[in-house]
Write a protein that holds these residues in place. Structure first.
Motif, PDB file in Angstrom:
ATOM      1  N   MET A  48     -54.713 -18.185  32.627  1.00 62.24           N
ATOM      2  CA  MET A  48     -55.361 -17.484  31.511  1.00 62.24           C
ATOM      3  C   MET A  48     -54.558 -16.262  31.082  1.00 62.24           C
ATOM      4  O   MET A  48     -54.121 -15.471  31.896  1.00 62.24           O
ATOM      5  N   ARG A  49     -54.423 -16.130  29.777  1.00 59.41           N
ATOM      6  CA  ARG A  49     -53.798 -14.927  29.247  1.00 59.41           C
ATOM      7  C   ARG A  49     -54.784 -13.781  29.303  1.00 59.41           C
ATOM      8  O   ARG A  49     -55.981 -13.962  29.146  1.00 59.41           O
ATOM      9  N   CYS A  50     -54.253 -12.592  29.466  1.00 59.61           N
ATOM     10  CA  CYS A  50     -55.071 -11.388  29.350  1.00 59.61           C
ATOM     11  C   CYS A  50     -55.655 -11.337  27.933  1.00 59.61           C
ATOM     12  O   CYS A  50     -54.980 -11.664  26.965  1.00 59.61           O
ATOM     13  N   THR A  51     -56.905 -10.938  27.817  1.00 58.09           N
ATOM     14  CA  THR A  51     -57.570 -10.976  26.512  1.00 58.09           C
ATOM     15  C   THR A  51     -57.632  -9.614  25.845  1.00 58.09           C
ATOM     16  O   THR A  51     -58.314  -9.442  24.842  1.00 58.09           O
ATOM     17  N   HIS A  52     -56.934  -8.639  26.401  1.00 56.67           N
ATOM     18  CA  HIS A  52     -56.984  -7.303  25.808  1.00 56.67           C
ATOM     19  C   HIS A  52     -56.137  -7.190  24.544  1.00 56.67           C
ATOM     20  O   HIS A  52     -55.001  -7.642  24.515  1.00 56.67           O
ATOM     21  N   PRO A  83     -50.360 -12.618  31.915  1.00 54.29           N
ATOM     22  CA  PRO A  83     -51.489 -13.388  32.437  1.00 54.29           C
ATOM     23  C   PRO A  83     -52.582 -12.399  32.869  1.00 54.29           C
ATOM     24  O   PRO A  83     -52.307 -11.214  33.063  1.00 54.29           O
ATOM     25  N   THR A  84     -53.780 -12.878  33.008  1.00 52.70           N
ATOM     26  CA  THR A  84     -54.891 -12.010  33.403  1.00 52.70           C
ATOM     27  C   THR A  84     -54.493 -11.140  34.589  1.00 52.70           C
ATOM     28  O   THR A  84     -53.897 -11.623  35.548  1.00 52.70           O
ATOM     29  N   HIS A  85     -54.789  -9.859  34.469  1.00 50.15           N
ATOM     30  CA  HIS A  85     -54.387  -8.936  35.532  1.00 50.15           C
ATOM     31  C   HIS A  85     -55.453  -7.869  35.694  1.00 50.15           C
ATOM     32  O   HIS A  85     -56.380  -7.771  34.893  1.00 50.15           O
ATOM     33  N   GLU A 113     -57.491  -4.226  35.959  1.00 50.17           N
ATOM     34  CA  GLU A 113     -57.682  -3.116  35.027  1.00 50.17           C
ATOM     35  C   GLU A 113     -56.767  -1.935  35.353  1.00 50.17           C
ATOM     36  O   GLU A 113     -56.553  -1.073  34.519  1.00 50.17           O
ATOM     37  N   HIS A 140     -51.123  -2.912  30.225  1.00 52.01           N
ATOM     38  CA  HIS A 140     -51.037  -4.060  29.331  1.00 52.01           C
ATOM     39  C   HIS A 140     -49.744  -3.961  28.516  1.00 52.01           C
ATOM     40  O   HIS A 140     -49.291  -2.856  28.191  1.00 52.01           O
ATOM     41  N   GLU A 181     -47.059 -10.241  37.740  1.00 53.32           N
ATOM     42  CA  GLU A 181     -47.739 -11.534  37.611  1.00 53.32           C
ATOM     43  C   GLU A 181     -46.698 -12.635  37.443  1.00 53.32           C
ATOM     44  O   GLU A 181     -45.500 -12.430  37.604  1.00 53.32           O
TER      45      GLU A 181
END
Ligand SMILES: [Zn+2]
Ligand SMILES: [Zn+2]
Length: 110
Positions: A1-5, A35-37, A39, A43, A95
């Motif tokens: 999953m890609r980070c959604t920020h 990728p999702t990482h 907090e 970013h 990541e």
């Protein structure tokens, strides 16, 4: 999953990015390419490629803090195989490489 920020690009940063990349326009907002990482890590959103081969302009931010416009060399690690997909990130990213994750997303942009 890609980070959604997503992060909106401040006007002064967009202006500077235009001057440095010679791009016609700069997106008003960029999505984190990692990728999702967690907090607690920064970013990174891709602003655009630079004329100089193998480098790109990135927007770096964390939380609601100020953003940084930085130049980073491209990650040179490609997927194994004769026509392995290139990584969309920068040298030294955290990541996994983009091709290790969600191959269905395919392209570097968007
Ligand atoms: Zn992110
Ligand atoms: Zn990589």
């Amino acid at each position: 999953m890609r980070c959604t920020h997503w992060r909106s690009v401040p006007l002064n940063v967009a202006r500077e990015a235009r001057e440095r990349s010679a791009a016609e326009c700069v997106d008003r907002a960029v999505r984190c390419q990692l990728p999702t990482h967690g907090e607690d890590t920064e970013h990174f959103g891709l602003i655009g490629d630079l004329d100089e081969y193998g480098t790109a302009l990135w927007l770096r931010w964390q939380g609601k803090s100020e953003v940084d416009l930085i130049v980073l060399p491209d990650c040179q690690i490609s997927a194994p195989g004769p026509d392995g997909e290139g990584c969309c990130l920068f040298v030294g990213h955290t990541e996994q490489h983009t091709w290790e994750d969600a191959p269905e997303e395919g392209s570097c942009m968007s």
